[in-house]
Design a protein around this motif. Sequence first.
Motif, mmCIF file in Angstrom:
data_model
loop_
_atom_site.group_PDB
_atom_site.id
_atom_site.type_symbol
_atom_site.label_atom_id
_atom_site.label_comp_id
_atom_site.label_asym_id
_atom_site.label_seq_id
_atom_site.Cartn_x
_atom_site.Cartn_y
_atom_site.Cartn_z
ATOM 1 N N ILE A 194 119.304 -60.795 4.697
ATOM 2 C CA ILE A 194 117.889 -60.305 4.603
ATOM 3 C C ILE A 194 117.839 -58.938 4.476
ATOM 4 N N THR A 195 117.141 -58.694 3.168
ATOM 5 C CA THR A 195 116.992 -57.243 2.651
ATOM 6 C C THR A 195 115.776 -56.609 2.953
ATOM 7 N N MET A 196 115.397 -55.418 2.407
ATOM 8 C CA MET A 196 114.134 -54.782 2.750
ATOM 9 C C MET A 196 113.412 -54.837 1.236
ATOM 10 N N ASN A 197 114.209 -55.076 0.065
ATOM 11 C CA ASN A 197 113.369 -55.093 -1.230
ATOM 12 C C ASN A 197 113.910 -56.256 -2.062
ATOM 13 N N GLY A 198 114.617 -57.250 -1.600
ATOM 14 C CA GLY A 198 115.052 -58.435 -2.400
ATOM 15 C C GLY A 198 114.061 -59.575 -2.524
ATOM 16 N N ASP A 199 114.719 -60.619 -2.726
ATOM 17 C CA ASP A 199 114.094 -62.131 -2.633
ATOM 18 C C ASP A 199 113.628 -62.485 -1.239
ATOM 19 N N LEU A 200 114.717 -62.030 -0.308
ATOM 20 C CA LEU A 200 114.481 -62.415 1.118
ATOM 21 C C LEU A 200 113.986 -61.248 2.075
ATOM 22 N N THR A 201 112.840 -60.647 1.810
ATOM 23 C CA THR A 201 112.476 -59.538 2.746
ATOM 24 C C THR A 201 112.165 -59.619 4.202
ATOM 25 N N ASP A 202 111.946 -58.751 4.798
ATOM 26 C CA ASP A 202 111.759 -58.732 6.237
ATOM 27 C C ASP A 202 110.193 -59.529 6.355
ATOM 28 N N GLN A 203 109.377 -59.064 5.342
ATOM 29 C CA GLN A 203 108.067 -59.797 5.326
ATOM 30 C C GLN A 203 108.067 -61.104 5.247
ATOM 31 N N ALA A 204 108.840 -61.678 4.370
ATOM 32 C CA ALA A 204 108.745 -63.120 3.832
ATOM 33 C C ALA A 204 109.629 -63.796 4.980
ATOM 34 N N VAL A 205 110.276 -63.589 5.573
ATOM 35 C CA VAL A 205 111.259 -64.154 6.764
ATOM 36 C C VAL A 205 110.303 -64.000 7.964
ATOM 37 N N ALA A 206 109.548 -62.973 8.262
ATOM 38 C CA ALA A 206 108.611 -63.110 9.251
ATOM 39 C C ALA A 206 107.511 -64.011 9.375
ATOM 40 N N GLY A 207 106.863 -63.954 7.880
ATOM 41 C CA GLY A 207 106.047 -64.738 7.587
ATOM 42 C C GLY A 207 106.166 -66.478 7.828
ATOM 43 N N TYR A 208 107.548 -66.735 7.355
ATOM 44 C CA TYR A 208 108.146 -67.942 7.198
ATOM 45 C C TYR A 208 108.112 -68.469 8.542
ATOM 46 N N ILE A 209 108.784 -67.852 9.437
ATOM 47 C CA ILE A 209 109.212 -68.294 10.878
ATOM 48 C C ILE A 209 107.784 -68.305 11.654
ATOM 49 N N ALA A 210 106.939 -67.321 11.487
ATOM 50 C CA ALA A 210 105.744 -67.404 12.361
ATOM 51 C C ALA A 210 104.852 -68.487 11.656
ATOM 52 N N LYS A 211 104.782 -69.026 10.530
ATOM 53 C CA LYS A 211 104.361 -70.275 10.142
ATOM 54 C C LYS A 211 104.595 -71.442 10.807
ATOM 55 N N TYR A 212 105.852 -71.593 11.009
ATOM 56 C CA TYR A 212 106.215 -72.783 11.352
ATOM 57 C C TYR A 212 106.080 -72.825 13.427
ATOM 58 N N ALA A 213 105.861 -71.873 13.708
ATOM 59 C CA ALA A 213 105.788 -71.354 14.924
ATOM 60 C C ALA A 213 104.300 -72.109 15.723
ATOM 61 N N THR A 214 103.499 -72.271 14.857
ATOM 62 C CA THR A 214 102.250 -73.018 14.883
ATOM 63 C C THR A 214 102.027 -74.666 14.847
ATOM 64 N N LYS A 215 103.269 -75.019 14.272
ATOM 65 C CA LYS A 215 103.133 -76.500 13.971
ATOM 66 C C LYS A 215 104.189 -77.248 14.675
ATOM 67 N N ALA A 216 103.722 -78.537 14.878
ATOM 68 C CA ALA A 216 104.536 -79.467 15.706
ATOM 69 C C ALA A 216 105.018 -80.762 14.811
ATOM 70 N N ALA A 217 104.828 -82.006 15.457
ATOM 71 C CA ALA A 217 105.167 -83.173 14.507
ATOM 72 C C ALA A 217 104.117 -83.685 13.708
ATOM 73 N N GLU A 218 103.071 -82.934 13.530
ATOM 74 C CA GLU A 218 101.874 -83.692 12.856
ATOM 75 C C GLU A 218 102.588 -84.126 11.427
ATOM 76 N N CYS A 219 103.222 -83.407 10.736
ATOM 77 C CA CYS A 219 103.821 -83.859 9.223
ATOM 78 C C CYS A 219 104.414 -85.153 9.468
ATOM 79 N N VAL A 220 104.776 -85.428 10.503
ATOM 80 C CA VAL A 220 105.727 -86.864 10.572
ATOM 81 C C VAL A 220 104.643 -87.897 10.509
ATOM 82 N N GLY A 221 103.266 -87.734 11.320
ATOM 83 C CA GLY A 221 102.243 -88.852 11.486
ATOM 84 C C GLY A 221 102.275 -89.219 12.959
ATOM 85 N N THR A 222 102.619 -88.464 13.639
ATOM 86 C CA THR A 222 102.812 -88.926 15.126
ATOM 87 C C THR A 222 101.395 -88.467 15.771
ATOM 88 N N LEU A 223 101.437 -88.768 17.127
ATOM 89 C CA LEU A 223 100.068 -88.382 17.705
ATOM 90 C C LEU A 223 100.090 -86.847 18.374
#
Length: 451
Positions: A288-317
């Motif tokens: 993780i770098t501050m000015n490359g392809d994988l920045t701190d903002q990109a990583v934080a946004g990616y992890i935070a996005k999946y923190a609000t999801k569960a198994a709905e993408c599989v089609g469960t209840l």
Amino acid sequence: MIARLHDPNYSRWAAQIRATGGCRQPIHLMGRVDHLDRATGALLHRYSTRTEPDGVLRVPCKTRRASRCPACAEVYRADTYQLIRAGLAGGKGVPDTVTAHPCLFVTLTAPSFGAVHTCREKNGKTLPCHARRDAATCPHGNVMSCTTRHGSDEACLGEPLCVDCYDHAGSVLFNALAPQLWRYFTDALRRRVAKSSGLTLRELRKQLTISFAKVAEYQRRGVVHFHAVIRLDGPDGPTSPPPAWATADLLADAVRHAASAVSVTVPAIADEPARVLRWGTQIDTRPITMNGDLTDQAVAGYIAKYATKAAECVGTLDRRINPLDDLTAFNLREHPRRLIAECLRLGALDELADLRLIQWAHMLGFRGHFSTRSRHYSTTLGDIRADRTAYARDEAITTGRLPLFDEDAVLVIAEWEYAGKGYSLGDALLAAALTGTVLPTLPMDGGGDAR
């Protein structure tokens, strides 16, 4: 809806709704808060829900699941973003010097439990799903090949090529034991770093701290994999620099070794064979770098996005399942239905009772926390929420809605009682208009849907 609009307390009701931030299912509370003088016991100020519309105070549900309440999930996502980014770029009590510490973005995947339909791309071109020139025919009469070029939003993605050949039991057990596998991984990671540096574990703790924050993500096939930020700190955490020998290359080597070395054994039970569960072969480690392809903002946004999801993408209840429920009555595809059925079947075995598969059947067996962090990584969600509460209290005092008291001289006594949640159909329409949110599908008496 008309009755609510003509209610004399409508303006106060609307203020409550706006204060929830667009929550779809606000919690209704009844009670009061008294501010008493510690010395005399005199009542200085009282708030009571008796004067509120319907006699209740409506507060946000604060769920993390975007499928249940997008507004509250967005708050959780933003808090998680700040937590993750503070451990990468500083802030929230973490010094800015943490940017110089070796840090990797690691992805640990699950093993294969059978071939599934997938969307593969190479150089911007979509490839065939599972093209096999001499594809074998499974015992159930299905050719284990698919030449279709699937789109990224097709419903068949994640579905097995042969649902009868797929190891649903193994998938469920991996989900249930994934938190234990992660714990074994972190222990093996520390041992590997210590061995590579020629130190014992006790000596390593005096020179180095391995900090991490991770999130679990469901793949379309119904198994979880983990995304993690792993950072090397000094003995005091992010406030102290790591030793010079602690490099990103050393950490990457330790991650790959630990992921391949750990396993969890499930003994043979009833008609189920013994299993040795490991991480999948696809292990990704990227700096993780501050000015490359994988920045701190990109990583934080990616992890935070999946923190609000569960198994709905599989089609469960999106709710707990009763063992007496008839799964055929739900609108489930065959693959998630079988995964749930395996949870119910395996959960009934005494040897697997500790996994609580029946209680977590709607999560396909996974019962761990979706986002976790080590003690030294950065701030906590509790501290972030406490700061928000303090800010709201200061604003209430500034605007005159709450008297200014000396906290050391005032005793606060609160009594609250749960009184329900959600909206009536009419209130839901008004709340959507007030907050600009999109209504969920609501059942009507006539059998239709109100959107």
